[in-house]
Design a protein around this motif. Sequence first.
Motif, short mmCIF file in Angstrom:
data_model
loop_
_atom_site.label_atom_id
_atom_site.label_comp_id
_atom_site.label_asym_id
_atom_site.label_seq_id
_atom_site.Cartn_x
_atom_site.Cartn_y
_atom_site.Cartn_z
N LEU A 77 36.26 33.14 21.27
CA LEU A 77 35.48 33.10 22.50
C LEU A 77 35.99 34.15 23.50
N LEU A 78 35.07 34.95 24.03
CA LEU A 78 35.43 35.92 25.07
C LEU A 78 35.47 35.21 26.41
N MET A 79 36.49 35.49 27.21
CA MET A 79 36.66 34.76 28.47
C MET A 79 36.97 35.70 29.63
N LEU A 80 36.41 35.34 30.79
CA LEU A 80 36.61 36.09 32.02
C LEU A 80 37.00 35.12 33.12
N ILE A 81 38.10 35.41 33.80
CA ILE A 81 38.59 34.58 34.89
C ILE A 81 38.14 35.18 36.22
N ILE A 82 37.62 34.33 37.11
CA ILE A 82 37.25 34.75 38.46
C ILE A 82 38.00 33.87 39.46
N SER A 83 38.60 34.48 40.46
CA SER A 83 39.36 33.69 41.41
C SER A 83 39.49 34.40 42.75
N GLY A 84 39.72 33.60 43.79
CA GLY A 84 39.97 34.16 45.11
C GLY A 84 41.44 34.39 45.34
N TYR A 85 42.25 34.11 44.35
CA TYR A 85 43.70 34.25 44.47
C TYR A 85 44.17 35.46 43.68
N GLY A 86 44.85 36.37 44.38
CA GLY A 86 45.21 37.64 43.76
C GLY A 86 46.62 37.73 43.24
N GLU A 87 47.33 36.62 43.17
CA GLU A 87 48.71 36.69 42.70
C GLU A 87 48.77 37.17 41.25
N PHE A 88 49.73 38.02 40.98
CA PHE A 88 49.89 38.58 39.63
C PHE A 88 50.14 37.48 38.62
N GLU A 89 50.81 36.40 39.01
CA GLU A 89 51.15 35.34 38.07
C GLU A 89 49.91 34.74 37.43
N TYR A 90 48.85 34.57 38.22
CA TYR A 90 47.62 34.02 37.66
C TYR A 90 47.06 34.96 36.60
N ALA A 91 47.02 36.25 36.91
CA ALA A 91 46.50 37.23 35.95
C ALA A 91 47.34 37.25 34.69
N ARG A 92 48.67 37.20 34.86
CA ARG A 92 49.56 37.23 33.69
C ARG A 92 49.33 36.02 32.80
N ARG A 93 49.25 34.85 33.40
CA ARG A 93 49.05 33.64 32.61
C ARG A 93 47.68 33.63 31.95
N ALA A 94 46.68 34.17 32.63
CA ALA A 94 45.35 34.25 32.04
C ALA A 94 45.36 35.14 30.81
N MET A 95 46.04 36.27 30.90
CA MET A 95 46.10 37.19 29.77
C MET A 95 46.84 36.59 28.59
N GLU A 96 47.78 35.70 28.86
CA GLU A 96 48.50 35.04 27.77
C GLU A 96 47.56 34.20 26.91
N HIS A 97 46.47 33.73 27.52
CA HIS A 97 45.48 32.93 26.80
C HIS A 97 44.38 33.80 26.21
N GLY A 98 44.58 35.10 26.24
CA GLY A 98 43.59 35.98 25.64
C GLY A 98 42.37 36.24 26.50
N VAL A 99 42.48 36.01 27.82
CA VAL A 99 41.36 36.29 28.71
C VAL A 99 41.14 37.80 28.76
N LEU A 100 39.87 38.19 28.62
CA LEU A 100 39.57 39.62 28.52
C LEU A 100 39.74 40.34 29.84
N SER A 101 39.30 39.71 30.93
CA SER A 101 39.38 40.35 32.24
C SER A 101 39.65 39.32 33.33
N TYR A 102 40.06 39.82 34.50
CA TYR A 102 40.40 38.98 35.64
C TYR A 102 39.83 39.64 36.88
N LEU A 103 38.86 38.98 37.52
CA LEU A 103 38.22 39.55 38.69
C LEU A 103 38.50 38.69 39.92
N LEU A 104 38.61 39.35 41.07
CA LEU A 104 38.87 38.65 42.32
C LEU A 104 37.59 38.50 43.14
#
Length: 258
Positions: A77-104
Motif C-alpha cells: 500500500l502506498l501511503m502519504l502522511i499529512i500533518s500540521g506538525y513539522g517536527e522531524f521526528e514525525y517525518a522520520r517515524r513515518a518513513m520507517e513505516h514506508g510512507v512515501l511522502s510527508y506533507l505539511l
Amino acid sequence: MYKVLLVEDETVIRQGLRELIVQASPQFEVVGEAASGAEALQVLRCEVPDVLITDIRMREMDGLTLVSLAREMYPDLLMLIISGYGEFEYARRAMEHGVLSYLLKPIERHELVKCLQKMQSLLDRRYGRSTLPISESSGVSEPDYGEPRKIIRSVKQHIHQHPDGDLRLQTVASLVNLNPTYLSQLFKTETGINYSDYIADARMERAKWLLVNTGLKIYDVARLSGYQSPKHFMLVFKQQMGCTAGEYRDGYSTKKPL
C-alpha cells in the motif's frame, strides 16, 4: 482509476482534501473516507485501496499507528502522511513505516500534485499500465481502432484493477465503445484465451494475493476478488488449487485472519 482512502478527523479539511485530490489528478478516486484511525481500519477490512492518505494527529488512533497497522495488512500500500506538525521526528517515524511522502498543512497544491504523480508512476509500473490517454469516466484507455492490441491491453488493465467490479462483457465493451461480440472475438484472437476465462484467472490471482498478503477473512477475500458467494469461491478455489483457501494461506502466509 486508482483508489484512495482518505483519513482526516476534521470534516472540512477532509472535504477540501477530497476536492483537491480530484482536481489535482483525475486518475485517483477517493473511494473511502474516515474520521479516525479506528474507522479507517474498518474500511481497510472491506476495501483494498491503492493509496492511503492520512493525518497524523487524530483522536482514538494517530496516523503513525494507523500506517503501521495498514502496512501489516497491505505491504504494498502506498501511503502519504499529512500533518500540521513539522517536527522531524514525525517525518522520520513515518518513513520507517514506508510512507512515501510527508506533507505539511496547509497543503500546497503543487506539492500534492507532485506526490500524486509519483504515486501514479509507481502504480502504473506495478500494474503494467501503458502511457495511453485515459478516460476520466471509466479509467480505461481510449481505444485506437487501428491497433487492436492496444484496446485489449486496456481491457486487461481494467480487469486487473477492478476484479471485484462489473466485468460483464457488455459492460466492458461499452467502456471501449465496441460491440460485445466483436470484443469477445478480438480478445480471443489477441490473447489466445476466452474473455470469461481471463477474468476467472485474474480474480483467482487477486484472491491468492489477498490470502498471502493480508489477514482478511475468507469471505472478504472472496468479495474483494469478485465472487458474490463465499461458498462458490471456496468450491472454485479447491477445484483449481487442490486445497482450501485456508490451507493455501497457512502454506504461504504468516498473516493471521483479522
